[in-house]
Write a protein that holds these residues in place. Structure first.
Motif, PDB file in Angstrom:
ATOM      1  N   ILE A 388      77.456  -0.600  30.452  1.00 15.54           N
ATOM      2  CA  ILE A 388      76.384  -0.010  31.258  1.00 15.54           C
ATOM      3  C   ILE A 388      75.209   0.254  30.332  1.00 15.54           C
ATOM      4  O   ILE A 388      75.385   0.766  29.219  1.00 15.54           O
ATOM      5  N   VAL A 389      74.010  -0.083  30.785  1.00 16.08           N
ATOM      6  CA  VAL A 389      72.780   0.209  30.037  1.00 16.08           C
ATOM      7  C   VAL A 389      71.909   1.110  30.896  1.00 16.08           C
ATOM      8  O   VAL A 389      71.646   0.803  32.063  1.00 16.08           O
ATOM      9  N   LEU A 390      71.474   2.223  30.337  1.00 15.40           N
ATOM     10  CA  LEU A 390      70.564   3.147  31.015  1.00 15.40           C
ATOM     11  C   LEU A 390      69.257   3.171  30.246  1.00 15.40           C
ATOM     12  O   LEU A 390      69.248   3.359  29.026  1.00 15.40           O
ATOM     13  N   THR A 391      68.158   2.994  30.945  1.00 14.96           N
ATOM     14  CA  THR A 391      66.866   2.939  30.269  1.00 14.96           C
ATOM     15  C   THR A 391      65.768   3.420  31.198  1.00 14.96           C
ATOM     16  O   THR A 391      66.022   3.782  32.350  1.00 14.96           O
ATOM     17  N   GLY A 392      64.540   3.462  30.699  1.00 13.48           N
ATOM     18  CA  GLY A 392      63.446   4.110  31.401  1.00 13.48           C
ATOM     19  C   GLY A 392      63.366   5.562  30.974  1.00 13.48           C
ATOM     20  O   GLY A 392      64.294   6.115  30.374  1.00 13.48           O
ATOM     21  N   GLY A 393      62.247   6.211  31.280  1.00  9.59           N
ATOM     22  CA  GLY A 393      62.034   7.580  30.836  1.00  9.59           C
ATOM     23  C   GLY A 393      63.098   8.552  31.281  1.00  9.59           C
ATOM     24  O   GLY A 393      63.433   9.497  30.566  1.00  9.59           O
ATOM     25  N   CYS A 394      63.668   8.343  32.470  1.00 12.33           N
ATOM     26  CA  CYS A 394      64.702   9.259  32.961  1.00 12.33           C
ATOM     27  C   CYS A 394      66.010   9.125  32.199  1.00 12.33           C
ATOM     28  O   CYS A 394      66.874  10.004  32.300  1.00 12.33           O
ATOM     29  N   ALA A 395      66.180   8.058  31.439  1.00 13.81           N
ATOM     30  CA  ALA A 395      67.384   7.921  30.620  1.00 13.81           C
ATOM     31  C   ALA A 395      67.353   8.859  29.422  1.00 13.81           C
ATOM     32  O   ALA A 395      68.318   8.899  28.648  1.00 13.81           O
ATOM     33  N   LEU A 396      66.285   9.638  29.267  1.00  9.15           N
ATOM     34  CA  LEU A 396      66.274  10.717  28.281  1.00  9.15           C
ATOM     35  C   LEU A 396      66.987  11.953  28.808  1.00  9.15           C
ATOM     36  O   LEU A 396      67.182  12.917  28.066  1.00  9.15           O
ATOM     37  N   ASN A 397      67.368  11.941  30.087  1.00  8.80           N
ATOM     38  CA  ASN A 397      68.096  13.074  30.650  1.00  8.80           C
ATOM     39  C   ASN A 397      69.567  12.963  30.249  1.00  8.80           C
ATOM     40  O   ASN A 397      70.347  12.234  30.856  1.00  8.80           O
ATOM     41  N   VAL A 398      69.940  13.672  29.195  1.00  7.09           N
ATOM     42  CA  VAL A 398      71.270  13.513  28.610  1.00  7.09           C
ATOM     43  C   VAL A 398      72.362  14.011  29.538  1.00  7.09           C
ATOM     44  O   VAL A 398      73.516  13.562  29.447  1.00  7.09           O
ATOM     45  N   THR A 409      83.073   4.803  33.262  1.00  6.15           N
ATOM     46  CA  THR A 409      83.518   3.967  32.143  1.00  6.15           C
ATOM     47  C   THR A 409      85.027   4.053  31.958  1.00  6.15           C
ATOM     48  O   THR A 409      85.622   5.107  32.153  1.00  6.15           O
ATOM     49  N   GLN A 410      85.609   2.961  31.541  1.00  2.73           N
ATOM     50  CA  GLN A 410      87.049   2.942  31.284  1.00  2.73           C
ATOM     51  C   GLN A 410      87.411   3.795  30.081  1.00  2.73           C
ATOM     52  O   GLN A 410      88.531   4.290  29.977  1.00  2.73           O
ATOM     53  N   THR A 411      86.443   3.995  29.177  1.00  2.40           N
ATOM     54  CA  THR A 411      86.678   4.852  28.020  1.00  2.40           C
ATOM     55  C   THR A 411      87.118   6.233  28.467  1.00  2.40           C
ATOM     56  O   THR A 411      88.019   6.845  27.889  1.00  2.40           O
ATOM     57  N   HIS A 412      86.487   6.721  29.514  1.00  3.96           N
ATOM     58  CA  HIS A 412      86.782   8.069  29.978  1.00  3.96           C
ATOM     59  C   HIS A 412      87.778   8.075  31.130  1.00  3.96           C
ATOM     60  O   HIS A 412      88.629   8.970  31.229  1.00  3.96           O
ATOM     61  N   GLN A 413      87.711   7.094  32.003  1.00  2.00           N
ATOM     62  CA  GLN A 413      88.533   7.086  33.208  1.00  2.00           C
ATOM     63  C   GLN A 413      89.844   6.321  33.049  1.00  2.00           C
ATOM     64  O   GLN A 413      90.691   6.366  33.932  1.00  2.00           O
ATOM     65  N   LEU A 414      90.002   5.587  31.945  1.00  2.00           N
ATOM     66  CA  LEU A 414      91.210   4.768  31.712  1.00  2.00           C
ATOM     67  C   LEU A 414      91.436   3.782  32.853  1.00  2.00           C
ATOM     68  O   LEU A 414      92.562   3.532  33.273  1.00  2.00           O
ATOM     69  N   ASP A 415      90.347   3.218  33.348  1.00  2.00           N
ATOM     70  CA  ASP A 415      90.379   2.236  34.428  1.00  2.00           C
ATOM     71  C   ASP A 415      89.766   0.952  33.886  1.00  2.00           C
ATOM     72  O   ASP A 415      88.558   0.875  33.649  1.00  2.00           O
ATOM     73  N   LEU A 416      90.590  -0.072  33.681  1.00  2.00           N
ATOM     74  CA  LEU A 416      90.120  -1.297  33.036  1.00  2.00           C
ATOM     75  C   LEU A 416      89.190  -2.120  33.911  1.00  2.00           C
ATOM     76  O   LEU A 416      88.585  -3.082  33.430  1.00  2.00           O
ATOM     77  N   SER A 417      89.045  -1.756  35.181  1.00  2.00           N
ATOM     78  CA  SER A 417      88.095  -2.489  36.029  1.00  2.00           C
ATOM     79  C   SER A 417      86.667  -1.982  35.835  1.00  2.00           C
ATOM     80  O   SER A 417      85.725  -2.601  36.324  1.00  2.00           O
ATOM     81  N   LEU A 418      86.520  -0.876  35.121  1.00  2.00           N
ATOM     82  CA  LEU A 418      85.198  -0.301  34.898  1.00  2.00           C
ATOM     83  C   LEU A 418      84.598  -0.823  33.597  1.00  2.00           C
ATOM     84  O   LEU A 418      85.320  -1.328  32.729  1.00  2.00           O
ATOM     85  N   PRO A 419      83.282  -0.702  33.434  1.00  2.00           N
ATOM     86  CA  PRO A 419      82.665  -1.070  32.145  1.00  2.00           C
ATOM     87  C   PRO A 419      83.253  -0.237  31.010  1.00  2.00           C
ATOM     88  O   PRO A 419      83.744   0.880  31.207  1.00  2.00           O
ATOM     89  N   SER A 420      83.149  -0.775  29.789  1.00  2.00           N
ATOM     90  CA  SER A 420      83.787  -0.126  28.646  1.00  2.00           C
ATOM     91  C   SER A 420      83.044   1.110  28.179  1.00  2.00           C
ATOM     92  O   SER A 420      83.655   2.102  27.784  1.00  2.00           O
ATOM     93  N   SER A 421      81.713   1.084  28.183  1.00  2.00           N
ATOM     94  CA  SER A 421      80.959   2.210  27.650  1.00  2.00           C
ATOM     95  C   SER A 421      79.523   2.157  28.166  1.00  2.00           C
ATOM     96  O   SER A 421      79.173   1.287  28.964  1.00  2.00           O
ATOM     97  N   VAL A 422      78.702   3.093  27.676  1.00  2.00           N
ATOM     98  CA  VAL A 422      77.304   3.215  28.083  1.00  2.00           C
ATOM     99  C   VAL A 422      76.423   3.102  26.856  1.00  2.00           C
ATOM    100  O   VAL A 422      76.747   3.641  25.794  1.00  2.00           O
ATOM    101  N   TYR A 423      75.307   2.417  27.006  1.00  2.00           N
ATOM    102  CA  TYR A 423      74.339   2.292  25.916  1.00  2.00           C
ATOM    103  C   TYR A 423      72.971   2.710  26.420  1.00  2.00           C
ATOM    104  O   TYR A 423      72.536   2.302  27.502  1.00  2.00           O
ATOM    105  N   MET A 424      72.290   3.535  25.645  1.00  2.00           N
ATOM    106  CA  MET A 424      70.884   3.871  25.860  1.00  2.00           C
ATOM    107  C   MET A 424      70.126   3.498  24.601  1.00  2.00           C
ATOM    108  O   MET A 424      70.553   3.858  23.497  1.00  2.00           O
ATOM    109  N   PRO A 425      69.008   2.796  24.700  1.00  2.00           N
ATOM    110  CA  PRO A 425      68.265   2.396  23.493  1.00  2.00           C
ATOM    111  C   PRO A 425      67.589   3.600  22.850  1.00  2.00           C
ATOM    112  O   PRO A 425      67.422   4.649  23.489  1.00  2.00           O
ATOM    113  N   PRO A 426      67.172   3.508  21.592  1.00  2.00           N
ATOM    114  CA  PRO A 426      66.532   4.640  20.931  1.00  2.00           C
ATOM    115  C   PRO A 426      65.194   5.025  21.548  1.00  2.00           C
ATOM    116  O   PRO A 426      64.753   6.159  21.369  1.00  2.00           O
TER     117      PRO A 426
END
Length: 678
Positions: A388-398, A409-426
């Motif tokens: 998952i990629v989150l971007t735009g000014g509102c992606a500063l809302n942590v 995300t499967q990282t948190h939900q342990l569901d392999l059908s979900l995306p692995s993680s989330v990325y927000m650019p600097p």
């Protein structure tokens, strides 16, 4: 001027209608040779500032530029210009970003803009001079890859957020410098999406870009597959602007001098006449430029402030009604705003309840919209995406970022059908658009670290002579990071320093660190930072006092990866190299390191690895040996109302003037405050 604001309001409504009827015309296609057509004209989304009453739309800029789609030449040099707030210039060669200059750092004006309809009162000579000054700083100071020679001329120039007359002025000014380039346009959210996706390590991703504006929408969703990025959905709601407009009701957020008489007076206030009220509250001219700059400062404060209260059902209901109906059902939005305004005027306690309710409802609505779009797209694709990629000014809302990570995300939900993680650019804010603009012409062959692509100190050539004059000492001769860690931890180095000033037993120091190239994006990540040890509550308060910030503003811990891997801090390993998440800190860690967490128990942390920033990483490990946790608290090195510092002169001015600042480290020179502490 009131008619201008009403005209802009009508532009926004026309904008929504356009978004509702838009199609994938803004996505690139592939030509007969399989070459991506990576640029698309902006269609019908520019208005003539000279006709503010009718705010008529214009295709002039799109018609002016040719729309040929020949394949990019070998190793093209590209320069990109973003003109709206967070104006910036970036240079790329063969898909690799070489440098980014955020103009606010050069001109020392927060949220600096140099176009996008914000320069109505500028002459062409002043407009050209400002851009040429910035361009000269870029061409003379850009540091290119070792294997690259910094280009002096460019094959392509890419624009974002220029009106037609502004483009013509820019072209006349800079073409003699950058060469006879081919000019291209990139759409706002598409640039955000390209930045976020190509900077991630994901081979496929679901991308959400949302903020308070953009020529191609407010709230867009894309799917990235390989090098292909396709628009898949738009939501015609402006959650970013709704968030900022609710902040107007919170005087502890806005700091407005005339809150009661304006917000709680007899005059009717609606979202359409709110700019007039903001100007009156702050005593600034009622212009788009001045009001926008004031309101841009609200969002980050609002997010921190929301932790002071607890939501209640009634304020949550009306906050939800306002956000859901903003720009969609004006009658319902006005009714909700009227209730919230009356509630806020009951006093500080109500304002804090409103803030907590609004943040919770806003975050839940983001989660709702995101979930519908994600599952709908996955159903159409017939497969999961990697990330998952989150971007735009509102992606500063942590807080919203953390909720999406925890839920999808499967990282948190342990569901392999979900995306692995989330990325927000600097730089998910508008300052990052120029990198997406570069990549709209030539995508990178592999992900590239972006966080330290800014410029070195603009007056770096004065550092050695200034250090000699002020009797600074070389940190490397004092003991390097171990000496600095000893100062920060309150060890013998600090005790000796305090004793020499006749202030034995004084609290641990706050030290500014200024290293190498500046951070790209709004977060200070150890290259332009104020640092302190986290093992006291008072240090966080001193940080806010030093910067003349509100007491509720969070500071951000930087934590070595090794300290995250044992799960002691958060109970889970959450990497966040750009301060884009907000997990809960475990209670026993908050007890021992009370400066680490915000008042709600979360921490907007920066995770630091030896690969990403070896010097800061080694400092954290040295601090960890002394205090028991490889962490420091960090906030940006800037004075009130100014952008993050980027000159030796300003660094030392703050050392001389800010009472609680004890040292400034600039490269290898350690400058000590000569003021006596009270």
């Amino acid at each position: 001027m009131e008619s201008l604001c009403h005209g802009l309001g009508r532009v926004l409504f026309l904008f929504v209608l356009l978004v509702l009827n838009s199609s994938a015309q803004y996505d690139y296609t592939v030509d007969e040779n399989g070459i991506p057509r990576l640029w698309a004209p902006q269609k019908g989304l520019l208005f003539h500032p000279g006709d503010s009453e009718s705010a008529s739309m214009s295709d002039d800029l799109a018609k002016f530029l040719s729309q040929d789609h020949e394949p990019p030449i070998s190793r093209p040099a590209v320069i990109a210009f973003h003109a709206g707030h967070d104006a910036s210039i970036a240079i790329g060669v063969a898909g690799r970003v070489q440098c980014v200059l955020e103009l606010e750092r050069l001109f020392e004006v927060r949220y600096y803009s140099l176009g996008g309809g914000m320069t109505l009162d500028m002459s062409e000579a002043d407009f050209a001079q400002a851009w040429l000054f910035a361009l000269d700083a870029v061409l003379s100071g850009c540091e290119c890859d070792a294997e690259e020679k910094c280009p002096g001329s460019f094959h392509y120039a890419v624009l974002e957020n220029f009106e037609h007359h502004e483009f013509q002025m820019l072209k006349r000014a800079v073409e003699p410098v950058i060469g006879a380039t081919k000019w291209r346009l990139v759409n706002h959210h598409r640039a955000h999406a390209l930045l976020g996706y190509y900077a991630s390590t994901f081979r496929s991703a679901f991308i959400m870009s949302y903020d308070a504006g953009g020529n191609d929408g407010f709230f867009n969703f894309y799917v990235g597959l390989g090098y292909d990025v396709k628009l898949v959905a738009k939501i015609p709601t402006n959650m970013g602007m709704a968030y900022n407009q609710l902040a107007v009701l919170l005087p502890e957020v806005t700091g407005a001098k005339h809150y009661s008489e304006v917000v709680c007076g007899s005059e009717e206030i609606t979202p359409l006449n709110l700019p007039k009220m903001v100007a009156a509250m702050h005593g600034v001219p009622h212009t788009v430029h001045d009001v926008s700059r004031v309101m841009l400062s609200y969002a980050g404060k609002f997010m921190g402030y929301s932790a002071l209260g607890k939501s209640d059902p009634q304020s949550s209901h009306w906050a939800s009604q306002f956000v859901r109906n903003y720009l969609q059902n004006q009658t319902a939005a006005d009714e909700a705003f009227a209730w919230l305004r009356h509630f806020a005027c009951e006093g500080t306690e109500s304002q804090r309840v409103l803030a907590a309710s609004a943040q919770a409802e806003w975050t839940d609505l983001v989660k709702e919209y995101f979930g519908k779009a994600l599952y709908g797209s996955m159903g159409l694709l017939g497969q999961a995406v990697e990330g998952i990629v989150l971007t735009g000014g509102c992606a500063l809302n942590v807080l919203a970022n953390q909720l999406i990570y925890d839920t999808f995300t499967q990282t948190h939900q342990l569901d392999l059908s979900l995306p692995s993680s989330v990325y927000m650019p600097p730089a998910s804010n508008d300052g990052g658009i120029v990198v997406g603009a570069l990549w709209s012409v030539v995508p990178p062959l592999s992900p590239q670290p972006l966080q330290y692509l800014g410029f070195r100190l603009f007056d770096l050539d004065t550092l050695d002579s200034t250090a000699t004059r002020r009797q600074a000492e070389r940190l490397s001769e004092l003991g390097g990071v171990d000496y600095l860690a000893d100062l920060l931890a309150g060890g013998p180095a600090w005790q000796n320093q305090s004793r020499s000033q006749g202030q034995e037993g004084r609290d641990k120091p706050i030290i500014a660190v200024v290293l190498g190239r500046q951070e790209f994006g709004p977060r200070a990540l150890g290259h332009r930072s104020l640092l302190a040890a986290p093992n006291s509550q008072s240090i966080r308060d001193r940080m806010n006092t030093l910067k003349a910030r509100q007491f509720y503003r969070p500071v951000a811990p930087m934590i070595a990866d090794e300290a995250l891997e044992d799960l002691e801090v958060f109970g889970q390993e959450i990497k966040s190299p750009f301060m884009t998440m907000a997990p809960l800190v475990r209670p026993h860690v908050r007890e021992h390191f009370p400066g680490l967490a915000h008042v709600d128990g979360t921490a907007r942390h920066q995770s630091v690895s030896a690969e990403e920033e070896p010097w800061i990483h080694s400092l954290l490990l040295a601090v960890g040996k002394r205090i028991g946790l490889a962490a420091l608290i960090n906030t940006s090195f800037n004075s009130k109302g100014k952008p993050i510092v980027n000159t030796v002169k300003e660094c030392l001015k703050m050392l001389d003037e800010l009472e609680d600042l004890d040292f400034v480290l600039i490269e290898d020179w350690l400058f000590r405050s000569e003021r006596k502490k009270s």
